[in-house]
Scaffold this motif. Structure first.
Motif, PDB file in Angstrom:
ATOM      1  N   LEU A 165      10.015  34.990 106.872  1.00  0.00           N
ATOM      2  CA  LEU A 165      11.074  35.236 105.900  1.00  0.00           C
ATOM      3  C   LEU A 165      10.492  35.764 104.589  1.00  0.00           C
ATOM      4  CD1 LEU A 165      13.982  35.068 104.871  1.00  0.00           C
ATOM      5  CD2 LEU A 165      13.565  32.654 104.311  1.00  0.00           C
ATOM      6  N   LEU A 166       9.400  35.148 104.117  1.00  0.00           N
ATOM      7  CA  LEU A 166       8.770  35.594 102.888  1.00  0.00           C
ATOM      8  C   LEU A 166       8.224  37.014 103.032  1.00  0.00           C
ATOM      9  CD1 LEU A 166       6.839  32.350 101.827  1.00  0.00           C
ATOM     10  CD2 LEU A 166       8.877  33.313 100.752  1.00  0.00           C
ATOM     11  N   SER A 167       7.632  37.299 104.175  1.00  0.00           N
ATOM     12  CA  SER A 167       7.105  38.647 104.429  1.00  0.00           C
ATOM     13  C   SER A 167       8.240  39.670 104.419  1.00  0.00           C
ATOM     14  CB  SER A 167       6.382  38.690 105.777  1.00  0.00           C
ATOM     15  OG  SER A 167       5.288  37.799 105.784  1.00  0.00           O
ATOM     16  N   PHE A 168       9.365  39.298 105.039  1.00  0.00           N
ATOM     17  CA  PHE A 168      10.530  40.177 105.081  1.00  0.00           C
ATOM     18  C   PHE A 168      11.049  40.456 103.672  1.00  0.00           C
ATOM     19  CE2 PHE A 168      15.223  40.376 105.053  1.00  0.00           C
ATOM     20  CZ  PHE A 168      15.391  41.578 105.750  1.00  0.00           C
ATOM     21  N   MET A 169      11.115  39.423 102.838  1.00  0.00           N
ATOM     22  CA  MET A 169      11.616  39.579 101.479  1.00  0.00           C
ATOM     23  C   MET A 169      10.710  40.493 100.662  1.00  0.00           C
ATOM     24  SD  MET A 169      14.422  37.924 101.431  1.00  0.00           S
ATOM     25  CE  MET A 169      14.750  37.994  99.694  1.00  0.00           C
ATOM     26  N   ILE A 170       9.405  40.363 100.862  1.00  0.00           N
ATOM     27  CA  ILE A 170       8.455  41.203 100.121  1.00  0.00           C
ATOM     28  C   ILE A 170       8.587  42.663 100.543  1.00  0.00           C
ATOM     29  CG2 ILE A 170       6.000  41.709  99.796  1.00  0.00           C
ATOM     30  CD1 ILE A 170       5.563  38.623 100.058  1.00  0.00           C
ATOM     31  N   ILE A 171       8.733  42.893 101.852  1.00  0.00           N
ATOM     32  CA  ILE A 171       8.907  44.259 102.354  1.00  0.00           C
ATOM     33  C   ILE A 171      10.183  44.882 101.791  1.00  0.00           C
ATOM     34  CG2 ILE A 171       9.359  45.626 104.443  1.00  0.00           C
ATOM     35  CD1 ILE A 171       7.511  43.678 105.940  1.00  0.00           C
ATOM     36  N   ILE A 172      11.255  44.098 101.748  1.00  0.00           N
ATOM     37  CA  ILE A 172      12.527  44.586 101.214  1.00  0.00           C
ATOM     38  C   ILE A 172      12.388  44.936  99.731  1.00  0.00           C
ATOM     39  CG2 ILE A 172      14.880  43.907 100.624  1.00  0.00           C
ATOM     40  CD1 ILE A 172      14.564  44.634 103.520  1.00  0.00           C
ATOM     41  N   PHE A 221       0.987  38.945  90.989  1.00  0.00           N
ATOM     42  CA  PHE A 221       0.986  37.479  91.030  1.00  0.00           C
ATOM     43  C   PHE A 221       0.977  36.979  92.473  1.00  0.00           C
ATOM     44  CE2 PHE A 221       2.782  37.283  86.560  1.00  0.00           C
ATOM     45  CZ  PHE A 221       1.676  36.642  86.035  1.00  0.00           C
ATOM     46  N   PHE A 222       1.749  37.650  93.348  1.00  0.00           N
ATOM     47  CA  PHE A 222       1.758  37.274  94.760  1.00  0.00           C
ATOM     48  C   PHE A 222       0.372  37.429  95.373  1.00  0.00           C
ATOM     49  CE2 PHE A 222       6.506  37.643  95.159  1.00  0.00           C
ATOM     50  CZ  PHE A 222       6.688  36.424  95.796  1.00  0.00           C
ATOM     51  N   LEU A 223      -0.285  38.529  95.022  1.00  0.00           N
ATOM     52  CA  LEU A 223      -1.635  38.758  95.538  1.00  0.00           C
ATOM     53  C   LEU A 223      -2.609  37.689  95.050  1.00  0.00           C
ATOM     54  CD1 LEU A 223      -2.240  42.627  95.336  1.00  0.00           C
ATOM     55  CD2 LEU A 223      -2.491  41.178  97.362  1.00  0.00           C
ATOM     56  N   LEU A 224      -2.505  37.353  93.771  1.00  0.00           N
ATOM     57  CA  LEU A 224      -3.425  36.371  93.189  1.00  0.00           C
ATOM     58  C   LEU A 224      -3.245  34.986  93.789  1.00  0.00           C
ATOM     59  CD1 LEU A 224      -3.337  37.406  89.412  1.00  0.00           C
ATOM     60  CD2 LEU A 224      -5.171  37.789  91.064  1.00  0.00           C
ATOM     61  N   LYS A 225      -2.010  34.687  94.230  1.00  0.00           N
ATOM     62  CA  LYS A 225      -1.762  33.363  94.812  1.00  0.00           C
ATOM     63  C   LYS A 225      -2.557  33.135  96.095  1.00  0.00           C
ATOM     64  CE  LYS A 225       2.755  32.046  93.005  1.00  0.00           C
ATOM     65  NZ  LYS A 225       4.147  31.669  93.313  1.00  0.00           N
ATOM     66  N   ASP A 226      -2.932  34.211  96.766  1.00  0.00           N
ATOM     67  CA  ASP A 226      -3.725  34.089  97.992  1.00  0.00           C
ATOM     68  C   ASP A 226      -5.214  34.242  97.722  1.00  0.00           C
ATOM     69  OD1 ASP A 226      -1.727  33.561  99.815  1.00  0.00           O
ATOM     70  OD2 ASP A 226      -1.264  35.676 100.131  1.00  0.00           O
ATOM     71  N   MET A 240      -0.452  42.010 105.171  1.00  0.00           N
ATOM     72  CA  MET A 240       0.488  41.885 104.057  1.00  0.00           C
ATOM     73  C   MET A 240      -0.087  42.470 102.762  1.00  0.00           C
ATOM     74  SD  MET A 240       3.465  41.168 103.057  1.00  0.00           S
ATOM     75  CE  MET A 240       4.021  40.537 104.637  1.00  0.00           C
ATOM     76  N   ASN A 241      -1.420  42.414 102.630  1.00  0.00           N
ATOM     77  CA  ASN A 241      -2.057  42.995 101.441  1.00  0.00           C
ATOM     78  C   ASN A 241      -1.781  44.491 101.340  1.00  0.00           C
ATOM     79  OD1 ASN A 241      -3.049  40.537 100.699  1.00  0.00           O
ATOM     80  ND2 ASN A 241      -5.127  40.894 101.419  1.00  0.00           N
ATOM     81  N   ILE A 242      -1.637  45.136 102.509  1.00  0.00           N
ATOM     82  CA  ILE A 242      -1.330  46.569 102.521  1.00  0.00           C
ATOM     83  C   ILE A 242       0.055  46.807 101.913  1.00  0.00           C
ATOM     84  CG2 ILE A 242      -0.887  48.562 103.990  1.00  0.00           C
ATOM     85  CD1 ILE A 242      -2.958  47.485 105.935  1.00  0.00           C
ATOM     86  N   ILE A 243       1.015  45.935 102.254  1.00  0.00           N
ATOM     87  CA  ILE A 243       2.371  46.052 101.708  1.00  0.00           C
ATOM     88  C   ILE A 243       2.347  45.861 100.202  1.00  0.00           C
ATOM     89  CG2 ILE A 243       4.704  45.114 101.743  1.00  0.00           C
ATOM     90  CD1 ILE A 243       3.924  46.569 104.292  1.00  0.00           C
ATOM     91  N   PHE A 244       1.578  44.865  99.745  1.00  0.00           N
ATOM     92  CA  PHE A 244       1.442  44.656  98.303  1.00  0.00           C
ATOM     93  C   PHE A 244       0.878  45.904  97.635  1.00  0.00           C
ATOM     94  CE2 PHE A 244       1.120  39.936  99.234  1.00  0.00           C
ATOM     95  CZ  PHE A 244       2.354  39.658  98.687  1.00  0.00           C
TER      96      PHE A 244
END
Length: 371
Positions: free
Chosen positions: A217-224, A46-51, A1-5
């Motif tokens: 679902l969250l991963s799908f939303m981020i990709i979209i 912000f999404f990245l920092l949350k992890d 997922m970091n790659i998508i970010f």
């Protein structure tokens, strides 16, 4: 997922660089497009920092990203509005940022009033529930998404009004709309609203019937969202901006009807004789200069014609010329279309069918057989 970010951040940063170094860098439209990219970049950061451990050390980072969702539709509307050459914002324009400011103040107030360890504990609990696919229903989250959707729908409606006004001006001043029409922003904004509808619907459904994998679902939303960023920037970078002539005063209304009719007949004669419509960049201003009259005078003449606007006038003559060539020659259809002023295959096919009720190839075949 970091790659998508990383891809999402890269798209926004690259687009920002292209916009700032381009010939339209000083336009308000470009500045708003850059602002949109900054908002999307911050959200992904912000999404990245949350992890990461950083968010646990600075819990305020866990509470800010949700407020950025209150900005998307507002700035998309501002982009639509800026196409009408609005060079500066009035005080009332800044009031549109009020929901974001209120949300930000509430987040900061909550952060100040709640101990850091409780904020972190609540965040870790949510992460654990997501990992275990447990229900995440919260009245606070439900209210937040309801507000976001309401704002999105309201500003989508405002964008529609702005683009309609912009299109009226384009049709009155230009004969080709390739890359200057901004209808894409309405499609994009509509999809963006729908994007926010998906999570709240699934959120409610999953609360009653917990069958959806929340992490997926969250991963799908981020990709979209990353995909939307690519689509938006692709259109913004290719968008051509035009200088919209300012309204002027005219004494045309004092003319007798017969004079308008005479001027209209002269206009038709000149178009047929000189074939100005073959110029793909023909505009109201350019044709007015050919006729040695003011553009406002030409606008008034067109008002007294059977044509809806300047765009309709010129493309009617283009289609009529093309019809004659389709019957009299064997030349390729698109070569004929381009030589008569069209600069887009899709626009040509659409306009030709609107004017004749047939596709160009069907028209040629039918009239070849009957001639």
């Amino acid at each position: 997922m970091n790659i998508i970010f990383g891809v999402g951040i890269g798209i926004s940063l690259f687009a920002t660089f292209q916009l700032l170094k381009g010939k339209n860098s000083k336009l308000i439209s470009t500045k708003i497009a850059v602002l949109i990219n900054i908002i999307w970049t911050l959200r992904l950061v912000f999404f990245l920092l949350k992890d990461s451990e950083i968010a646990l050390k600075f819990p305020i980072l866990l509470m800010l990203d949700q407020n950025l969702l209150l900005l998307d539709s507002v700035v998309l509307w501002l982009y639509s509005r800026s196409l009408l050459n609005t060079t500066k914002f009035k005080l009332q324009t800044y009031l549109n940022f009020l929901p974001f400011i209120v949300g930000l103040l509430l987040s900061i107030t909550s952060y100040i009033s709640v101990p850091d360890e409780i904020i972190v504990e609540h965040f870790l609990k949510i992460k654990d529930n997501i990992s275990n696919n447990k229900s995440l229903f919260s009245i606070d989250v439900f209210v937040l998404f309801s507000v976001i959707i309401t704002i999105s729908v309201v500003y989508f409606g405002k964008s529609i009004r702005e683009i309609k006004k912009f299109n009226i001006i384009l049709y009155n001043h230009f004969s080709n709309l390739k890359n200057i029409s901004a209808n894409w922003i309405l499609k994009f904004h509509g999809l963006w609203v729908f994007l926010f509808l998906i999570p709240i619907i699934l959120y409610i459904v999953n609360y009653m019937y917990p069958i959806i994998n929340i992490r997926l679902l969250l991963s799908f939303m981020i990709i979209i969202q990353v995909l939307f960023s690519f689509i938006f920037n692709l259109n913004v970078i290719s968008q051509n901006y035009v200088s919209i002539p300012k309204k002027g005063m005219s004494k045309q209304d004092n003319k007798p009807i017969k004079q308008f009719i005479d001027e209209l007949n002269e206009l038709k004669r000149v178009l047929e004789t000189n074939q100005y419509y073959q110029d793909e960049e023909l505009s109201l201003v350019k044709l007015s200069s050919y006729l040695n009259i003011k553009s406002i005078e030409l606008t008034e003449i067109i008002k007294y014609s059977e044509f809806d606007n300047f765009y309709d006038l010129i493309n009617t003559y283009r289609v009529e010329a093309i019809k004659k060539e389709l019957i009299s020659s064997q030349e390729q259809i698109m070569i004929i279309a381009y030589s008569n002023g069209f600069n887009s295959k899709s626009a040509f096919n659409r306009i030709f069918k609107d004017k004749t009720g047939q596709t160009p190839s069907a028209f040629r075949n039918l009239n070849k057989n009957t001639s």
